[in-house]
Scaffold this motif. Structure first.
Motif, PDB file in Angstrom:
ATOM      1  N   LYS A   1     -44.642  33.526 -22.362  1.00  0.00           N
ATOM      2  CA  LYS A   1     -43.229  33.864 -22.491  1.00  0.00           C
ATOM      3  C   LYS A   1     -42.521  33.598 -21.170  1.00  0.00           C
ATOM      4  O   LYS A   1     -41.403  33.066 -21.133  1.00  0.00           O
ATOM      5  CB  LYS A   1     -43.064  35.321 -22.911  1.00  0.00           C
ATOM      6  N   LEU A   2     -43.179  33.944 -20.093  1.00  0.00           N
ATOM      7  CA  LEU A   2     -42.633  33.694 -18.762  1.00  0.00           C
ATOM      8  C   LEU A   2     -42.423  32.201 -18.518  1.00  0.00           C
ATOM      9  O   LEU A   2     -41.445  31.787 -17.909  1.00  0.00           O
ATOM     10  CB  LEU A   2     -43.591  34.266 -17.707  1.00  0.00           C
ATOM     11  N   GLN A   3     -43.327  31.372 -19.035  1.00  0.00           N
ATOM     12  CA  GLN A   3     -43.312  29.932 -18.781  1.00  0.00           C
ATOM     13  C   GLN A   3     -42.775  29.130 -19.969  1.00  0.00           C
ATOM     14  O   GLN A   3     -43.012  27.931 -20.060  1.00  0.00           O
ATOM     15  CB  GLN A   3     -44.744  29.468 -18.475  1.00  0.00           C
ATOM     16  N   SER A   4     -42.059  29.770 -20.877  1.00  0.00           N
ATOM     17  CA  SER A   4     -41.689  29.126 -22.137  1.00  0.00           C
ATOM     18  C   SER A   4     -40.915  27.828 -21.958  1.00  0.00           C
ATOM     19  O   SER A   4     -41.086  26.882 -22.738  1.00  0.00           O
ATOM     20  CB  SER A   4     -40.883  30.100 -23.004  1.00  0.00           C
ATOM     21  N   MET A   5     -40.058  27.747 -20.944  1.00  0.00           N
ATOM     22  CA  MET A   5     -39.264  26.526 -20.780  1.00  0.00           C
ATOM     23  C   MET A   5     -40.114  25.333 -20.351  1.00  0.00           C
ATOM     24  O   MET A   5     -39.683  24.183 -20.460  1.00  0.00           O
ATOM     25  CB  MET A   5     -38.131  26.751 -19.775  1.00  0.00           C
ATOM     26  N   PHE A   6     -41.342  25.602 -19.890  1.00  0.00           N
ATOM     27  CA  PHE A   6     -42.226  24.518 -19.476  1.00  0.00           C
ATOM     28  C   PHE A   6     -43.180  24.093 -20.584  1.00  0.00           C
ATOM     29  O   PHE A   6     -44.105  23.318 -20.337  1.00  0.00           O
ATOM     30  CB  PHE A   6     -43.032  24.939 -18.234  1.00  0.00           C
ATOM     31  N   LEU A   7     -42.973  24.609 -21.790  1.00  0.00           N
ATOM     32  CA  LEU A   7     -43.812  24.238 -22.924  1.00  0.00           C
ATOM     33  C   LEU A   7     -43.168  23.162 -23.785  1.00  0.00           C
ATOM     34  O   LEU A   7     -43.761  22.719 -24.771  1.00  0.00           O
ATOM     35  CB  LEU A   7     -44.112  25.476 -23.778  1.00  0.00           C
ATOM     36  N   SER A   8     -41.972  22.729 -23.430  1.00  0.00           N
ATOM     37  CA  SER A   8     -41.284  21.647 -24.133  1.00  0.00           C
ATOM     38  C   SER A   8     -41.397  20.355 -23.341  1.00  0.00           C
ATOM     39  O   SER A   8     -41.554  20.369 -22.112  1.00  0.00           O
ATOM     40  CB  SER A   8     -39.806  21.990 -24.326  1.00  0.00           C
ATOM     41  N   PHE A   9     -41.287  19.241 -24.027  1.00  0.00           N
ATOM     42  CA  PHE A   9     -41.278  17.968 -23.317  1.00  0.00           C
ATOM     43  C   PHE A   9     -40.059  17.930 -22.389  1.00  0.00           C
ATOM     44  O   PHE A   9     -38.936  18.255 -22.813  1.00  0.00           O
ATOM     45  CB  PHE A   9     -41.213  16.809 -24.310  1.00  0.00           C
ATOM     46  N   PRO A  10     -40.241  17.550 -21.124  1.00  0.00           N
ATOM     47  CA  PRO A  10     -39.147  17.604 -20.146  1.00  0.00           C
ATOM     48  C   PRO A  10     -38.151  16.454 -20.300  1.00  0.00           C
ATOM     49  O   PRO A  10     -37.923  15.666 -19.370  1.00  0.00           O
ATOM     50  CB  PRO A  10     -39.892  17.535 -18.807  1.00  0.00           C
ATOM     51  N   GLN A  11     -37.521  16.370 -21.460  1.00  0.00           N
ATOM     52  CA  GLN A  11     -36.628  15.263 -21.768  1.00  0.00           C
ATOM     53  C   GLN A  11     -35.419  15.240 -20.850  1.00  0.00           C
ATOM     54  O   GLN A  11     -34.977  14.169 -20.393  1.00  0.00           O
ATOM     55  CB  GLN A  11     -36.172  15.350 -23.233  1.00  0.00           C
ATOM     56  N   GLU A  12     -34.869  16.408 -20.555  1.00  0.00           N
ATOM     57  CA  GLU A  12     -33.670  16.453 -19.720  1.00  0.00           C
ATOM     58  C   GLU A  12     -33.928  15.909 -18.327  1.00  0.00           C
ATOM     59  O   GLU A  12     -33.071  15.245 -17.727  1.00  0.00           O
ATOM     60  CB  GLU A  12     -33.142  17.891 -19.637  1.00  0.00           C
ATOM     61  N   TRP A  13     -35.116  16.191 -17.803  1.00  0.00           N
ATOM     62  CA  TRP A  13     -35.455  15.731 -16.450  1.00  0.00           C
ATOM     63  C   TRP A  13     -35.969  14.300 -16.444  1.00  0.00           C
ATOM     64  O   TRP A  13     -35.534  13.465 -15.656  1.00  0.00           O
ATOM     65  CB  TRP A  13     -36.502  16.671 -15.835  1.00  0.00           C
ATOM     66  N   LEU A  14     -36.908  13.983 -17.345  1.00  0.00           N
ATOM     67  CA  LEU A  14     -37.571  12.687 -17.303  1.00  0.00           C
ATOM     68  C   LEU A  14     -36.968  11.662 -18.266  1.00  0.00           C
ATOM     69  O   LEU A  14     -37.209  10.470 -18.105  1.00  0.00           O
ATOM     70  CB  LEU A  14     -39.061  12.860 -17.614  1.00  0.00           C
ATOM     71  N   GLY A  15     -36.204  12.114 -19.240  1.00  0.00           N
ATOM     72  CA  GLY A  15     -35.601  11.174 -20.176  1.00  0.00           C
ATOM     73  C   GLY A  15     -34.815  10.056 -19.508  1.00  0.00           C
ATOM     74  O   GLY A  15     -34.921   8.883 -19.920  1.00  0.00           O
ATOM     75  N   PRO A  16     -34.006  10.369 -18.458  1.00  0.00           N
ATOM     76  CA  PRO A  16     -33.235   9.312 -17.796  1.00  0.00           C
ATOM     77  C   PRO A  16     -34.083   8.247 -17.120  1.00  0.00           C
ATOM     78  O   PRO A  16     -33.546   7.228 -16.668  1.00  0.00           O
ATOM     79  CB  PRO A  16     -32.414  10.096 -16.756  1.00  0.00           C
TER      80      PRO A  16
END
Length: 494
Positions: free
Chosen positions: A96-111
């Motif tokens: 739960k603490l790390q939930s935002m790091f369980l998604s593919f980092p599209q916002e950061w790496l997508g570009p």
């Protein structure tokens, strides 16, 4: 006929398909997003490590870029592999603490898609594939970036955890490396690096790559630097956390006897020693860390159990008491935790250095953590020269003679280097020395004050801990993210 049915139902529309993408079809100096497929046997069961995904079920892809300049026909390809970091979790509370790091980092790496190594940067930091480190020009390398979205240090094989997280980092890693093997049957040099959770699996990544090319009769030089690995395993974590990742599958791939050491606090050291024993002596390994790394200390505290909500080491809700600020976490840590962490970390690196001639350490004084592409250690005097020798795969000369500096220099790559000065526009290379080893293999710190044209007086780690202040105030972005997320989670849990 293939024994697998390969599905690409979990691939984004902007991703190329790994199984059908040929290197020759890709333009040079341009990033592509590439998605490995799902592998099932014809009876419908998944193949081993055949379910690449992210922890929350979002689709996984890796990123790849060919070098801008074509190589001669008679030259073999060179490959740079970087594994992203971003924490770890092993139960409902920590995930739960790390939930935002369980998604593919599209916002950061997508570009990244469509951009180049030279033009893309994050928070003002450039990528390693755009850098020259010593005599190694990484812009000449094929670059592979493995994102991290499973919170299992890239080694997990648990797609159905009780708390809903897919710890399948081992699937993502294995299928990505399989694409590398298929695309590059005979490379000349592979350099591996990673930050934090991306540095922790370094021995396993090396062993998988080395074993593949050796088994196929290829002579491939493989070197690398692990930046700020978080690989200490307290007994609480071994008993309550590691099993949730199911790293045994990946350990079986490299032939390591997981069951023999799964309850041993020296488990990471055993894996490190196993991979080094199987390594080629000419392949150089580098480990780099700060001696009071706040993020490593934070996770070490979590892994001892009961610290998330504030107990034996003063973390948790005490972030918000007495007006203290979240990024001053070290003020809430007892000195014995820091001493325990550093003693184990230092001993681990020293023993590896003692037992293996191709293992080397670079220790920086301070509380910083890593970001990516070795950007933090490259700020320290002496690191580039040290890293250059790792990248070149030899231990010949680490420093070139300096006309304005007559200090004696080591004639070979030191096994254990320390630095407390950061580079400035007029700073000279700091004096470094090999630390003597005690009978137990632990390094005895006898370093003198470092030589720099910019005067400085650094506190020792113990002095800094007592005062509760960092020795370097420009904390890395990764450190800040962890602190802010931890503070937000604990604040909401009050």
């Amino acid at each position: 006929m293939s024994i697998y049915n390969i599905s690409h139902q979990y691939c984004d529309t902007d991703a190329l398909l790994a199984e059908t993408t040929e290197i020759s079809s890709l333009l040079r100096d341009q990033f592509y997003k590439i998605c490995p497929g799902q592998y099932k046997y014809r009876n419908g069961t998944y193949a081993r490590l055949g379910q690449p995904r992210c922890g929350d079920g979002t689709n996984f892809s890796f990123f790849f870029s060919r070098p801008p300049e074509g190589q001669q026909d008679n030259q073999r390809e060179k490959i740079l592999i970087e594994l992203s970091g971003g924490g770890a979790c092993w139960d409902e509370t920590t995930c739960k603490l790390q939930s935002m790091f369980l998604s593919f980092p599209q916002e950061w790496l997508g570009p990244l898609v469509g951009s180049s190594c030279a033009t893309w940067s994050s928070w003002g930091n450039s990528m390693l594939c755009a850098k020259t480190v010593g005599n190694t020009d990484f812009s000449e390398y094929n670059f592979l970036l493995i994102p991290y979205c499973t919170q299992d240090v890239h080694l997990g094989d648990e797609p159905n955890s009780d708390y809903g997280v897919k710890h399948v980092g081992g699937h993502n890693l294995y299928q990505t490396l399989k694409w590398v093997f298929d695309s590059f049957p005979d490379p000349s040099h592979i350099f591996i690096t990673g930050c934090s959770a991306g540095a922790t699996p370094f021995p396993v990544v090396y062993d998988i790559i080395n074993s593949h090319y050796t088994a196929n009769g290829k002579e491939v030089e493989i070197n690398g630097i692990a930046d700020s690995p978080v690989y200490l395993t307290p007994s609480y974590f071994l008993e309550n956390g590691l099993e949730h990742w199911n790293v045994k599958t990946v350990m079986d791939v490299i032939g390591f006897d997981f069951d023999a050491y799964k309850d041993d606090e020296n488990f990471p050291n055993k894996v490190l020693d196993y991979a080094l024993e199987n390594s080629k002596e000419t392949d150089q390994w580098g480990y780099v860390t700060h001696d009071a790394d706040t993020v490593s200390l934070l996770y070490y505290s979590f892994m001892t159990g009961g610290s998330v909500f504030g107990s034996q080491y003063g973390l948790g809700r005490r972030y918000n008491s007495g007006g203290s600020q979240p990024w001053n976490v070290r003020r809430k840590m007892k000195n014995d935790l820091q001493s325990q962490w550093w003693m184990k970390m230092n001993s681990s690196m020293s023993l590896a250095t003692k037992d293996h001639s191709n293992f080397h350490s670079f220790v920086m004084t301070g509380t910083d953590h890593c970001t990516f592409s070795l950007n933090v250690p490259l700020q320290y005097t002496g690191f580039e020269e040290w890293a250059s020798m790792i990248a070149q795969g030899n231990d010949t000369i680490i420093y070139s003679p300096q006309s304005n500096n007559t200090d004696s220099r080591p004639s070979t790559l030191p096994d254990y280097v320390t630095s407390s000065d950061k580079l400035t526009s007029n700073a000279s290379i700091s004096q470094t020395e090999q630390l003597p080893m005690s009978a137990t293999g632990e390094a005895v710190n006898t370093s003198s004050s470092l030589n720099s044209s910019v005067g400085s007086s650094a506190l020792t780690p113990a002095e800094s801990a007592n005062l509760g202040v960092p020795q370097h105030t420009n904390c890395s972005f990764g450190s800040l993210v962890v602190f802010l997320l931890t503070w937000k989670f604990l604040y909401n849990a009050r």
